[in-house]
Design a protein around this motif. Structure first.
Motif, PDB file in Angstrom:
ATOM      1  N   LEU A 136       0.819  -1.207   0.000  1.00  0.00           N
ATOM      2  CA  LEU A 136       0.000   0.000   0.000  1.00  0.00           C
ATOM      3  C   LEU A 136       0.858   1.264   0.000  1.00  0.00           C
ATOM      4  O   LEU A 136       0.496   2.273  -0.609  1.00  0.00           O
ATOM      5  CB  LEU A 136      -0.936  -0.001   1.211  1.00  0.00           C
ATOM      6  CG  LEU A 136      -2.044  -1.058   1.193  1.00  0.00           C
ATOM      7  CD1 LEU A 136      -2.848  -1.008   2.483  1.00  0.00           C
ATOM      8  CD2 LEU A 136      -2.960  -0.851   0.001  1.00  0.00           C
ATOM      9  N   THR A 137       2.003   1.214   0.682  1.00  0.00           N
ATOM     10  CA  THR A 137       2.906   2.367   0.685  1.00  0.00           C
ATOM     11  C   THR A 137       3.443   2.636  -0.710  1.00  0.00           C
ATOM     12  O   THR A 137       3.451   3.782  -1.182  1.00  0.00           O
ATOM     13  CB  THR A 137       4.075   2.124   1.655  1.00  0.00           C
ATOM     14  OG1 THR A 137       3.565   1.904   2.975  1.00  0.00           O
ATOM     15  CG2 THR A 137       5.020   3.323   1.683  1.00  0.00           C
ATOM     16  N   THR A 150       0.525   3.881  -2.965  1.00  0.00           N
ATOM     17  CA  THR A 150       0.163   5.268  -2.678  1.00  0.00           C
ATOM     18  C   THR A 150       1.238   6.229  -3.173  1.00  0.00           C
ATOM     19  O   THR A 150       0.934   7.279  -3.763  1.00  0.00           O
ATOM     20  CB  THR A 150      -0.056   5.466  -1.169  1.00  0.00           C
ATOM     21  OG1 THR A 150      -1.033   4.530  -0.711  1.00  0.00           O
ATOM     22  CG2 THR A 150      -0.526   6.873  -0.872  1.00  0.00           C
ATOM     23  N   GLN A 190       1.072   6.484  -6.970  1.00  0.00           N
ATOM     24  CA  GLN A 190      -0.121   7.220  -7.391  1.00  0.00           C
ATOM     25  C   GLN A 190       0.043   8.719  -7.147  1.00  0.00           C
ATOM     26  O   GLN A 190      -0.250   9.543  -8.026  1.00  0.00           O
ATOM     27  CB  GLN A 190      -1.346   6.698  -6.633  1.00  0.00           C
ATOM     28  CG  GLN A 190      -1.796   5.308  -7.033  1.00  0.00           C
ATOM     29  CD  GLN A 190      -2.403   5.277  -8.417  1.00  0.00           C
ATOM     30  OE1 GLN A 190      -3.027   6.230  -8.863  1.00  0.00           O
ATOM     31  NE2 GLN A 190      -2.222   4.179  -9.113  1.00  0.00           N
ATOM     32  N   VAL A 220      -6.150  -2.008  -3.195  1.00  0.00           N
ATOM     33  CA  VAL A 220      -6.265  -1.482  -1.833  1.00  0.00           C
ATOM     34  C   VAL A 220      -7.318  -2.224  -1.019  1.00  0.00           C
ATOM     35  O   VAL A 220      -7.044  -2.712   0.082  1.00  0.00           O
ATOM     36  CB  VAL A 220      -6.570   0.034  -1.866  1.00  0.00           C
ATOM     37  CG1 VAL A 220      -6.794   0.558  -0.453  1.00  0.00           C
ATOM     38  CG2 VAL A 220      -5.441   0.781  -2.531  1.00  0.00           C
TER      39      VAL A 220
END
Length: 257
Positions: free
Chosen positions: A19-20, A23, A26, A220
Motif C-alpha cells: 500500500l505504501t 500510494t 499514485q 487497496v
C-alpha cells in the motif's frame, strides 16, 4: 512467540509495504506525472515482491492450521518460531527470484539513456520486452496453482477432522476458507490490465480517473480485509486488544477518588 501470529504480522507488513508503494506511485504520478525510470523500477520491484508474498504467506498459514488440527501433539515441535522465520525467508527468496531477474534483463537490454529518461510509472512502461509479460504469466500461474493445491489439500484434511465436531477443527476449516476468499481477491490483480484495456476503449478521455478507481478496488480494498479476518476474528487477539484499549483509557481518563 506464536508462529500463527508471526505469520499474520508478516501478512500485514506485506500489505503495508504494498500500500505504501502503491500510494507513493499514485501521488507522484498525479503531482509530476512522469518519474525517473530507475526510481520507478525500484518502487515497482518492491511492490510486486510484497504482492507475490501474500499468496505464499496464505499457503503457509493454511499449512500451520492443518498441522494444528491434524497433528496437535506434534504442532509445537513442527511449528516453531525458528522454522516460521525460515519459512518467511523462503517466501521472500521466492518472491525476489521471481522479480529480480527482470531488472537484470532490463539492465542488459536497455540503453543507458532509457534509465535516465522519465516515464509514467507502470510495470509495462519500464519492462518493455515481451519476455517480461510471458515470464510473469508463467510464474503467476505456477504460484497460484501451488497455493490453490495447498489450500484445497489442507481444507479437505481439516474438513475430515471437523466431522468429529471439534471446535478447533471447525474454526480452522473456516479460516482456510477465508484464506481462499482472500486469495480470490488477490487474483483480481491478474485481471487489472484486461479491465484497464476494456475501460480505456469505452472511456478514452477518463483514463487517469479509471486507473485510480480500478487500482483502489483491486489493490487497496483486498488488503483492508486482512486485519478483520486474521485479527479481530481471533479470540486471543481480541482479548489483548481489549486489554490494550482498557489500559489506554485508564491512563487517559484516570478514575477520581
Amino acid at each position: 512467540m506464536n508462529p500463527r501470529y508471526i505469520l499474520y504480522i508478516h501478512l500485514v507488513i506485506n500489505d503495508i509495504i504494498l500500500l505504501t508503494m502503491f500510494t507513493l506511485i499514485q501521488v507522484l504520478s498525479y503531482i509530476v506525472f512522469t518519474l525517473n525510470v530507475s526510481l520507478c523500477m525500484v518502487m515497482v520491484y518492491i511492490g510486486v515482491t510484497a504482492s507475490t508474498n501474500n499468496p505464499l504467506t496464505l499457503a503457509v498459514m493454511a499449512v500451520e492450521c492443518y498441522i494444528a488440527v491434524c497433528f496437535p501433539l506434534r504442532h509445537s515441535r513442527i511449528c516453531t518460531v525458528r522454522k516460521t522465520y525460515v519459512a518467511m525467508g523462503i517466501i521472500w527468496l521466492l518472491s525476489s527470484l521471481s522479480t529480480l531477474p527482470d531488472i537484470f534483463v532490463a539492465v542488459a537490454t536497455e540503453s543507458l539513456e532509457f534509465f535516465q529518461s522519465r516515464v509514467f510509472c507502470l510495470s509495462n512502461t519500464i519492462f518493455r520486452h515481451q519476455y517480461f509479460k510471458e515470464k510473469r504469466n508463467i510464474l503467476d500461474n505456477a504460484f497460484l496453482v501451488l497455493v490453490w493445491l495447498t489450500l484445497f489439500y489442507t481444507y479437505i484434511r481439516i474438513l475430515s477432522a471437523a466431522q468429529a465436531a471439534s471446535t478447533d477443527a471447525k474454526k480452522a476449516r473456516n479460516t482456510v476458507l477465508l484464506h481462499g476468499f482472500q486469495l480470490l481477491l488477490c487474483m483480481l490483480s491478474y485481471v487489472y490490465n484486461l479491465i484497464m484495456e476494456g475501460l480505456a476503449l469505452l472511456f478514452p478521455k477518463g483514463i487517469l480517473a479509471i486507473r485510480f478507481s480500478v487500482s483502489i478496488f483491486i489493490h487497496v480494498l483486498p488488503r483492508l480485509i486482512s486485519p478483520v479476518i486474521y485479527g479481530l476474528r481471533d479470540k486471543t487477539f481480541r482479548k489483548y486488544l481489549k486489554t490494550l484499549f482498557c489500559t489506554t483509557n485508564a491512563e487517559t481518563h484516570p478514575q477520581k477518588t
